[in-house]
Scaffold this motif. Structure first.
Motif, PDB file in Angstrom:
ATOM      1  N   ALA A  86       0.832  -1.208   0.000  1.00 43.98           N
ATOM      2  CA  ALA A  86       0.000   0.000   0.000  1.00 43.98           C
ATOM      3  C   ALA A  86       0.865   1.255   0.000  1.00 43.98           C
ATOM      4  CB  ALA A  86      -0.939  -0.003   1.198  1.00 43.98           C
ATOM      5  N   ASP A  87       1.948   1.232   0.769  1.00 44.57           N
ATOM      6  CA  ASP A  87       2.856   2.385   0.799  1.00 44.57           C
ATOM      7  C   ASP A  87       3.460   2.648  -0.575  1.00 44.57           C
ATOM      8  OD1 ASP A  87       2.422   2.889   3.470  1.00 44.57           O
ATOM      9  OD2 ASP A  87       4.222   1.853   4.172  1.00 44.57           O
ATOM     10  N   VAL A  88       3.873   1.584  -1.283  1.00 40.84           N
ATOM     11  CA  VAL A  88       4.438   1.740  -2.621  1.00 40.84           C
ATOM     12  C   VAL A  88       3.398   2.340  -3.562  1.00 40.84           C
ATOM     13  CG1 VAL A  88       5.323   0.511  -4.636  1.00 40.84           C
ATOM     14  CG2 VAL A  88       6.137  -0.101  -2.358  1.00 40.84           C
ATOM     15  N   CYS A  89       2.177   1.838  -3.490  1.00 40.14           N
ATOM     16  CA  CYS A  89       1.120   2.332  -4.375  1.00 40.14           C
ATOM     17  C   CYS A  89       0.767   3.783  -4.067  1.00 40.14           C
ATOM     18  CB  CYS A  89      -0.116   1.447  -4.274  1.00 40.14           C
ATOM     19  SG  CYS A  89       0.110  -0.214  -4.964  1.00 40.14           S
ATOM     20  N   LEU A  90       0.710   4.135  -2.791  1.00 40.33           N
ATOM     21  CA  LEU A  90       0.423   5.521  -2.425  1.00 40.33           C
ATOM     22  C   LEU A  90       1.549   6.449  -2.859  1.00 40.33           C
ATOM     23  CD1 LEU A  90      -1.153   5.011   1.104  1.00 40.33           C
ATOM     24  CD2 LEU A  90      -2.307   5.917  -0.918  1.00 40.33           C
ATOM     25  N   GLU A  91       2.778   5.975  -2.776  1.00 43.51           N
ATOM     26  CA  GLU A  91       3.916   6.773  -3.248  1.00 43.51           C
ATOM     27  C   GLU A  91       3.826   6.960  -4.764  1.00 43.51           C
ATOM     28  OE1 GLU A  91       8.800   6.816  -2.815  1.00 43.51           O
ATOM     29  OE2 GLU A  91       7.607   5.376  -1.655  1.00 43.51           O
ATOM     30  N   THR A  92       3.402   5.921  -5.469  1.00 39.89           N
ATOM     31  CA  THR A  92       3.231   6.021  -6.919  1.00 39.89           C
ATOM     32  C   THR A  92       2.137   7.020  -7.268  1.00 39.89           C
ATOM     33  OG1 THR A  92       3.964   3.729  -7.204  1.00 39.89           O
ATOM     34  CG2 THR A  92       2.736   4.722  -9.022  1.00 39.89           C
ATOM     35  N   VAL A  93       1.020   6.971  -6.534  1.00 44.60           N
ATOM     36  CA  VAL A  93      -0.060   7.942  -6.730  1.00 44.60           C
ATOM     37  C   VAL A  93       0.461   9.359  -6.569  1.00 44.60           C
ATOM     38  CG1 VAL A  93      -2.176   8.845  -5.669  1.00 44.60           C
ATOM     39  CG2 VAL A  93      -1.953   6.401  -6.112  1.00 44.60           C
TER      40      VAL A  93
END
Length: 276
Positions: A86-93
């Motif tokens: 989730a952290d990786v995806c939020l950083e990508t967002v």
């Protein structure tokens, strides 16, 4: 991911947990992030990226760490868990400067989407497919051991990789799916299981029972991996149309097995969010 998604721009995002491969459509309305399942890749959503809907909305697909063209994790225990992903995806967002983002998550990707919802106020809506929002007893959401134990096994034989691909996408799975299964970082599946067994991450049943963010639930009526009755029994605070949808003649991946029916529901949900 390869280059199997047509009409898209491919690139990479440097995150604190490694390089992430992304593909973007040219639509300009809502930002819609697609998150794939365990041991697959963003290419499983190619039937959505090929739909005219991707010319209306800005579709983004990513390969999770340890999958597809993304880097393997440097620190597996940090990255290969629901909170880590989730952290990786939020950083990508954030790095893509996405706004009013709708998350479409399949299987593990749905769990990641719910985790993102619990950790961020920037999510406009989520749509989850093949994902039981598990509470204190994770087993309640599944029908036996997922994929007969393959979902947590480090090393898979060629035959097991074929079986994995067919179990999640059905007999119509294309060769790239088996290749994605074989490519997946061997540390990923067992590390993910250990993290889940430790209870890392949010109580997903509670998250969807308390969040005001719109949630769409779409499953295949013949899904043999998840417990559809359990999913229907969850008390959702803001469930789109007040019901969980079941697409006939589809199993764990209705977006792949019945794309016309799925894309119609996706279009309707995105239209609802865009107008709200």
């Amino acid at each position: 991911m390869g280059r199997i998604m047509e009409r898209t721009i491919h690139g990479y995002i440097n995150t604190s947990q490694g390089k992430v491969a992304v593909a973007e459509s040219k639509g300009g309305d809502l930002d819609v992030l697609f998150i794939h399942g365990n041991s697959t890749c963003a290419g499983v959503f190619k039937k959505q990226f090929a739909d005219p809907l991707s010319e209306i909305h800005h579709f983004v697909g990513l390969d999770l760490p340890g999958h597809g063209e993304s880097d393997d994790a440097v620190n597996a225990s940090r990255t290969y868990s629901r909170p880590g992903l989730a952290d990786v995806c939020l950083e990508t967002v954030d790095k893509l400067n996405l706004r009013k983002t709708v998350i479409v998550g399949w299987s593990l990707g749905g769990h990641v989407a719910i985790e993102m919802l619990s950790r961020s106020k920037s999510i406009a809506a989520i749509l989850v497919v093949g994902t039981p929002p598990v509470g204190d007893k994770m087993a309640d959401g599944f029908r036996g051991r997922p994929l007969g134990g393959l979902a947590s096994k480090a090393e898979l034989t060629a035959e097991e990789a074929d079986q994995f691909a067919m179990e999640v996408l059905g007999a119509c799975a294309e060769p790239f799916v088996r290749q994605a299964v074989e490519r997946t970082d061997r540390r990923f599946r067992p590390t993910l299981l250990v993290a889940a067994a430790k209870g890392e991450g949010a109580n997903q049943r509670s998250v969807l029972g308390s969040s005001d963010v719109p949630v769409a639930i779409i499953n295949g009526a013949d899904d043999h991996i998840i417990n559809l009755d359990y999913i229907d029994s969850v008390e959702y605070k803001n469930l789109w149309c007040g019901r969980c949808f079941r697409i006939p003649d589809a199993a764990h991946a209705p977006f792949w097995q019945a794309p016309e029916a799925f894309n119609l529901l996706l279009s309707s949900f995105l239209g609802h969010i865009a107008d709200s």
